[in-house]
Design an enzyme around this catalytic site. Sequence first.
Site, mmCIF file in Angstrom:
data_model
loop_
_atom_site.group_PDB
_atom_site.id
_atom_site.type_symbol
_atom_site.label_atom_id
_atom_site.label_comp_id
_atom_site.label_asym_id
_atom_site.label_seq_id
_atom_site.Cartn_x
_atom_site.Cartn_y
_atom_site.Cartn_z
ATOM 1 N N ARG A 15 18.531 11.382 -30.410
ATOM 2 C CA ARG A 15 17.572 10.326 -30.067
ATOM 3 C C ARG A 15 16.832 9.861 -31.330
ATOM 4 O O ARG A 15 17.133 10.314 -32.437
ATOM 5 C CB ARG A 15 16.603 10.832 -28.997
ATOM 6 N N GLU A 28 14.584 10.607 -33.216
ATOM 7 C CA GLU A 28 13.691 11.662 -33.679
ATOM 8 C C GLU A 28 14.360 12.406 -34.843
ATOM 9 O O GLU A 28 14.089 12.107 -35.985
ATOM 10 C CB GLU A 28 13.321 12.597 -32.528
ATOM 11 N N ASP A 87 10.161 24.557 -34.338
ATOM 12 C CA ASP A 87 11.534 24.817 -33.912
ATOM 13 C C ASP A 87 12.254 25.683 -34.948
ATOM 14 O O ASP A 87 12.938 26.650 -34.618
ATOM 15 C CB ASP A 87 12.299 23.499 -33.730
ATOM 16 N N GLU A 138 16.938 21.113 -24.733
ATOM 17 C CA GLU A 138 15.513 21.118 -25.080
ATOM 18 C C GLU A 138 14.669 21.717 -23.954
ATOM 19 O O GLU A 138 13.690 22.407 -24.191
ATOM 20 C CB GLU A 138 15.059 19.678 -25.334
HETATM 21 C C1 RAM Z 1 9.319 17.318 -29.349
HETATM 22 C C2 RAM Z 1 10.484 18.227 -29.519
HETATM 23 C C3 RAM Z 1 10.321 19.162 -30.662
HETATM 24 C C4 RAM Z 1 8.982 19.847 -30.586
HETATM 25 C C5 RAM Z 1 7.882 18.844 -30.518
HETATM 26 C C6 RAM Z 1 6.521 19.470 -30.366
HETATM 27 O O1 RAM Z 1 9.349 16.330 -30.289
HETATM 28 O O2 RAM Z 1 10.649 18.964 -28.334
HETATM 29 O O3 RAM Z 1 11.347 20.093 -30.610
HETATM 30 O O4 RAM Z 1 8.801 20.691 -31.682
HETATM 31 O O5 RAM Z 1 8.075 17.988 -29.427
#
Ligand code: RAM
Length: 899
Positions: free
Chosen positions: A480, A482, A489, A754
């Site tokens: 996505r 991101e 993580d 996720e």
């Molecule tokens: C989202 C994703 C990512 C996490 C942040 C806080 O962007 O799940 O893995 O670290 O949130």
Amino acid sequence: MNFKIFLTALFCCISHALFSSEGLHRLRVDGKQVPQGLHNTEPKFSWQIESDAFNVMQMAYRVIVSKDSVFSKNAIVWDSNKVPSSHTDVQYKGDSLVSNQTYYWKVMVWTTEAAIAPLEGQSNWTTGLFGHEQWKAKWITQQKEDNIARKIPYFRHVFDIRKKVKDARLYITSKGMYEPYLNGTRIGNDYFTPGWTVYDKRIQYQVYDIKELVNDSNVLSVTVGHGWFRSDLVWKEANDHYGHQLALKAQVMLTYEDGTTDIIPTGPDWEYGFGPIIDSEIYHGEIYDANRERDDWYGPSGRPEGLKKVLLDTTDNIPLVGTENNPVRKQERFQPKIIKTSDGKQVLDFGQNLVGWIECKLKGNKGDTVKIKHAEILDKNGRFYTENLRAAKQTNTYILNGSQDKIYHPHFTFQGFRYALVEGLEEINVNDFEAVALYSDMEQTGYFETSNPLVNQLQHNIVWGQKGNFIDVPTDCPQRDERLGWTGDAQVFFNTASYNMDVKSFFEKWLKDLALEQRADGAVPYIVPNLLDENAFASAGWADAATIIPWNHYVTYGDKDILSTQYPSMKKWVDYIRNRAQDHLWKDGFHFGDWLFYRPDDDNDGMAAVTNKYLIAQCFYARSVEILAKSAEILGYREDAIAYGELLEEVKEAFQKEYLTNNGMLVSDTQTAYVLALQFEMLPEDKISVTMDRLVANIEKYDMHLTTGFLGTPYLNPVLSRYGRTDIAIKLLLQDTYPSWLYPVKMGATTIWERWDGIKPDGSTQTPNMNSYNHYAYGAIGEWMYSTILGLKANEDHPGYTNFTVKPLFSDEFTRAKGSYMSPQGNIVVDWKRESNGLQMELKVPVNSKAELVLPYIQNHRYIINGKEATPKTGQKDETDLVFLELGSGTYNIESQKL
Ligand code: RAM
């Protein structure tokens, strides 16, 4: 003798000769095999010793470095002389190394077996450019209007060579991503170079040996795409994060046979034009018009029309550094099958959610447009599902030129996908498509397989989560809009990652960027490299990547340098918290908390597993202080070790006052709260057993399900095992209804999701706003699977696997586990089988290390090791009655035998 038998006999002799003798292997410089352009004036040499003999230890080493391959006397720049030591990595301490040189090194090793005649090994490396003044090249860019129009420049330079070449190397970097060609041949096999660093503070350069490619007349052509430098990044659809101008800096360095040298640098005499890549964006994909390919582009004869003069980019002078980790390279390939979606579309299914791109042969008429879209899943109704990609288009567009056998793939972009939808082709032939995985070229160090196929699939999914998200930096997700280096993580996944692959240099590089991105007050950003604003800092469990990753790295690889390099950053982070805390309680600021923990839609019964964010923060505060104190001790910073050791006690005491009741309940009665408190030793001794009971009761309350989010999950099973409840940990691992690790496996996942319920039991998908199907965080269970099922664990007091524990699991749920791990000392092999009430096991311990073997006590059984009855070291360690043995190097057959 029959020829076949003869050959087999011959092979046996040869293989015996090859494998039975002692020898040196895996000679590395800074962890790399024959590195090119190493930017380190004091590199580290390392090696491994192979031997069939038992209990072999290194007694001494000697390293010699020379400017020539024969080590003639006046070419030697360093001789360590014979040093009595068991260390198998040694730092260079000789004359100053010169830029752009090949150096040869050899190592001699005396072992307990080869005490008189040493073992020998030899290798080499080339140095990079150590001083700024060594760069004759200037940053070149395209004309202003072309930069504004976001065009992709093809830089081009023609040069002749008039003498015989001894060495030819290309030094190259870019603002953007580059692809270099010499006389039409692509140079090297690296992708997405120069890699992603904090571009406003440092940019990596690469070095390629191009001797085989140079001719008398040459054309050097380099395409530069947006890359991380100026692609749309972050979900805000904002681009140009690091600047508006794509730029290239490169120089060919020639050494002739007569000893003279030449440099051909980028400068005002270079030209540029445009080619088939019209656009290429990391999230959105590429637009490629094959009609704009130009045959005259790569050849020295002729000059393509419409070339423009470059401009010099004088905006800044960012330090150039060598390449620290292994670049992204092409890895596995996948052939698709064609499926028909419920709405009648033909879709390619590659069978694996992977990251990279599709290589394809597109047959059609000149001018036809073919679009390839990518998706991770099909939705509940069997349709191609792209909503979770948010704004990322993940589409490659090709305009055909009528040629029938051209192979296409994009250049400065990558896609996260299992499925592809091809539009614009009359007929789809599966044989014309192949998916190629691309990721940082790390050696796979760990393998692991058990008697449970679902657990094996989970392990597969964890490894593929890692492959898909280790694209030069550790990202959260690869599909996505991101794909960012979320610190939390990476922190939770590090230990698992380092079992699976050699991530040593990968994290050394990233941690340097982490330190560079730290705010002046010590706060660590949510993501590294950081593209978010000045408030996106200091979330507990995320920012602690600054301390936890260096520490875990040290325990795994045994290299103190990671602690000394990161120490200032670690200390700054701990001091940040200390300054915010009141009465040693950290209770301010925004925290993600136990991200994505279990919560039911309808929560009338209060089953949502919400853990107080400051309770979590206090646990991570303690852990970071503890790591800092231990690191100070190791590095010899006595004052810090004492001061932070004292601080640790205060932080724990504050925790107990604020969050623990007299009866051993935590104010958040959740799995994550108990797990963090137990893992980080936040509790007084006399409260451990009652909190453990509460943890187990909590798991039972959820009918043997986990409820943890990103921060609790990695420690859940380790805590249960540590305090004697591996039985519960196994139940959690084998649970296959939501929320659990095996639920996605049962739903057909090929990577880690996720969210625990990325696809819900009724087949519907979670909110498209944030629902990645390739997200490694929950894959952190991998560490426990290696350490508790296979039973292989590093030992904090003997980092780098000089001493490690092997403790095979003895439980009814598993009858076999088999795996190996390439440790810094050598390969460790563990293969155990449980047969009726007995245990049988093969174990290989590498030279220069020792295994502490912990075996289950089996009533009326004794253990036989390599045919001899084994004597327990201390007999009994705790109430579970374990047998302890210490084994030096060698291959062991271990068996329990009925008395
Ligand atoms: C989202 C994703 C990512 C996490 C942040 C806080 O962007 O799940 O893995 O670290 O949130």
